[in-house]
Design an enzyme around this catalytic site. Structure first.
Site, PDB file in Angstrom:
ATOM      1  N   ASN A   9       3.916   1.829   9.642  1.00 48.74           N
ATOM      2  CA  ASN A   9       5.261   1.687   8.961  1.00 48.74           C
ATOM      3  C   ASN A   9       5.624   3.012   8.314  1.00 48.74           C
ATOM      4  O   ASN A   9       5.035   2.952   7.049  1.00 48.74           O
ATOM      5  CB  ASN A   9       5.567   0.560   8.015  1.00 48.74           C
ATOM      6  CG  ASN A   9       6.632   0.415   7.503  1.00 48.74           C
ATOM      7  OD1 ASN A   9       7.750   1.197   7.867  1.00 48.74           O
ATOM      8  ND2 ASN A   9       7.033  -0.587   6.673  1.00 48.74           N
ATOM      9  N   LYS A  11       8.214   4.080   7.117  1.00 42.82           N
ATOM     10  CA  LYS A  11       9.127   3.981   6.038  1.00 42.82           C
ATOM     11  C   LYS A  11      10.211   5.314   5.987  1.00 42.82           C
ATOM     12  O   LYS A  11      10.391   5.755   7.012  1.00 42.82           O
ATOM     13  CB  LYS A  11       8.623   3.683   4.567  1.00 42.82           C
ATOM     14  CG  LYS A  11       7.735   2.434   4.887  1.00 42.82           C
ATOM     15  CD  LYS A  11       7.305   1.865   3.169  1.00 42.82           C
ATOM     16  CE  LYS A  11       6.239   0.754   3.611  1.00 42.82           C
ATOM     17  NZ  LYS A  11       5.879   0.277   2.392  1.00 42.82           N
ATOM     18  N   HIS A  95      10.700  -7.056   6.428  1.00 41.13           N
ATOM     19  CA  HIS A  95       9.876  -6.416   5.485  1.00 41.13           C
ATOM     20  C   HIS A  95      10.288  -6.576   4.388  1.00 41.13           C
ATOM     21  O   HIS A  95      11.660  -6.672   3.854  1.00 41.13           O
ATOM     22  CB  HIS A  95       9.841  -4.696   5.862  1.00 41.13           C
ATOM     23  CG  HIS A  95       8.884  -4.190   5.149  1.00 41.13           C
ATOM     24  ND1 HIS A  95       8.920  -3.622   3.741  1.00 41.13           N
ATOM     25  CD2 HIS A  95       7.552  -3.930   5.527  1.00 41.13           C
ATOM     26  CE1 HIS A  95       7.960  -3.138   3.167  1.00 41.13           C
ATOM     27  NE2 HIS A  95       6.911  -3.106   4.307  1.00 41.13           N
ATOM     28  N   GLU A  97      10.774  -4.783   1.911  1.00 40.65           N
ATOM     29  CA  GLU A  97      11.548  -3.969   1.095  1.00 40.65           C
ATOM     30  C   GLU A  97      13.260  -4.437   1.788  1.00 40.65           C
ATOM     31  O   GLU A  97      14.161  -4.277   1.023  1.00 40.65           O
ATOM     32  CB  GLU A  97      11.227  -2.540   1.540  1.00 40.65           C
ATOM     33  CG  GLU A  97      10.068  -1.996   0.631  1.00 40.65           C
ATOM     34  CD  GLU A  97       9.287  -1.051   1.310  1.00 40.65           C
ATOM     35  OE1 GLU A  97       9.624  -0.521   2.322  1.00 40.65           O
ATOM     36  OE2 GLU A  97       7.829  -1.041   0.688  1.00 40.65           O
ATOM     37  N   GLU A 167       2.149  -9.883   4.110  1.00 38.04           N
ATOM     38  CA  GLU A 167       2.398  -8.845   3.267  1.00 38.04           C
ATOM     39  C   GLU A 167       2.747  -9.140   1.626  1.00 38.04           C
ATOM     40  O   GLU A 167       3.768  -9.333   1.459  1.00 38.04           O
ATOM     41  CB  GLU A 167       3.350  -7.516   3.781  1.00 38.04           C
ATOM     42  CG  GLU A 167       3.007  -7.102   5.185  1.00 38.04           C
ATOM     43  CD  GLU A 167       3.507  -5.588   5.021  1.00 38.04           C
ATOM     44  OE1 GLU A 167       2.720  -4.711   5.576  1.00 38.04           O
ATOM     45  OE2 GLU A 167       4.646  -5.350   4.925  1.00 38.04           O
ATOM     46  N   GLY A 173       2.053  -0.802  -1.488  1.00 43.76           N
ATOM     47  CA  GLY A 173       2.293   0.686  -2.299  1.00 43.76           C
ATOM     48  C   GLY A 173       1.762   0.695  -3.455  1.00 43.76           C
ATOM     49  O   GLY A 173       2.099   1.535  -4.193  1.00 43.76           O
ATOM     50  N   SER A 213      -1.477  -1.759   0.970  1.00 44.50           N
ATOM     51  CA  SER A 213      -2.634  -1.074   0.410  1.00 44.50           C
ATOM     52  C   SER A 213      -3.830  -0.918   1.501  1.00 44.50           C
ATOM     53  O   SER A 213      -5.198  -1.004   1.020  1.00 44.50           O
ATOM     54  CB  SER A 213      -3.068  -1.328  -0.825  1.00 44.50           C
ATOM     55  OG  SER A 213      -1.732  -1.062  -1.825  1.00 44.50           O
TER      56      SER A 213
HETATM   57  P1  PGA Z   1       1.464   0.127   1.862  1.00 44.17           P
HETATM   58  O1  PGA Z   1       2.534  -0.786   2.798  1.00 44.17           O
HETATM   59  O2  PGA Z   1       0.208   0.347   3.059  1.00 44.17           O
HETATM   60  O3  PGA Z   1       1.804   1.564   1.493  1.00 44.17           O
HETATM   61  O4  PGA Z   1       0.787  -0.686   0.773  1.00 44.17           O
HETATM   62  C1  PGA Z   1       2.452  -1.447   3.523  1.00 44.17           C
HETATM   63  C2  PGA Z   1       3.784  -2.051   4.202  1.00 44.17           C
HETATM   64  O5  PGA Z   1       4.721  -1.852   3.256  1.00 44.17           O
HETATM   65  O6  PGA Z   1       4.031  -2.346   5.347  1.00 44.17           O
END
Ligand code: PGA
Length: 251
Positions: A9, A11, A95, A97, A167, A173, A213
């Site tokens: 992803n 983003k 997601h 977000e 997740e 993140g 992560s």
């Molecule tokens: P990350 O994000 O690997 O940067 O923690 C995972 C995601 O949001 O799918």
């Protein structure tokens, strides 16, 4: 047997040249990987450019979001037909977000999931608890509510085609990865929810990814858990070597 899936992803990152470059650096190594599906999900404006690079390769193409209506006055949105037109086979939905910054509800995510499946796109439907919810001991309840709401009304056949991504929001993140045991516990719970609502065969065939992560250094242990069938990768998917390192952990 569930085939592992590693989805990147990207983003809201990279410019056009960087997106094309990253896709190019995945194509040749991906050809040498067997037993794992790889997917990249660039920003919408670069889907077309990245599609030109990955077409005919082992790297699949996905979007990070979509809208459920076919066409019309929906300023700023992207339809399933548009995504298919530029070569997408996959789409990330719900997601955290999207849920937390853009206030997407389980009901909206459900409409998107059904629309994606009807259009022949594979939805990667995300669920995950906030840190406060985990600390209050509400993880299982939150996951069940999101599962019930986001995946309502799917037939067993439809659910088998979809992918679920667990997740934990506190791990996204942050560099604070869930332990393999924490991930496995929720994945196993999700499989039990599927078994209860559908049947054992359906529960055994749905792929459930972990996200939050994931890095090459922790991928193998996470992916080695019996109910973890792959990873949804954010930050580490922006570097070809890291993304490929995670994929190698799945084989
Ligand atoms: P990350 O994000 O690997 O940067 O923690 C995972 C995601 O949001 O799918």
């Amino acid at each position: 047997m569930r085939r592992p899936l590693i989805a990147g992803n990207w983003k809201m990152n990279l410019d056009r040249a960087q997106a094309v470059e990253l896709a190019k650096s995945l194509v040749a190594p991906a050809a040498g990987l067997s037993g794992v599906d790889l997917v990249v999900c660039p920003p919408n404006v670069y889907l077309d450019a990245v599609a030109g690079v990955v077409r005919g390769s082992k790297v699949g193409l996905g979007a990070q979001n979509m809208y459920y209506e076919k066409s019309g006055a929906f300023t700023g949105e992207t339809s399933t037909d548009m995504l298919k037109d530029v070569g997408c086979q996959w789409v990330i939905l719900g997601h955290s977000e999207r849920r937390n910054i853009f206030h997407e509800s389980d009901g909206e995510i459900n409409k998107k999931t059904l629309a994606a499946l009807a259009a022949g796109l594979i939805p990667i439907v995300c669920v995950g608890e906030l840190l406060a919810e985990r600390e209050e001991g509400r993880t299982a309840e939150v996951i069940r509510t999101q599962f019930d709401g986001s995946l309502a009304g799917l037939s067993a056949e439809q659910l088998t085609k979809a992918v679920i991504a667990y997740e934990p929001v506190w791990a996204i993140g942050t560099g604070r990865v869930a332990s393999p045991e924490q991930a496995e516990e929720v994945h196993a719970d999700l499989r039990k929810l599927i078994e209860r609502r559908y049947n054992a065969a359906t529960a055994q065939s749905v792929r459930i990814l972990y996200g939050g992560s994931v890095k090459p250094s922790n991928a193998k242990e996470l992916l080695g858990q019996p109910d973890v069938d792959g990873a949804l990768v954010g930050g580490a998917s922006l570097k070809a070597a890291d993304f490929l390192g995670i994929a190698a952990g799945a084989t």
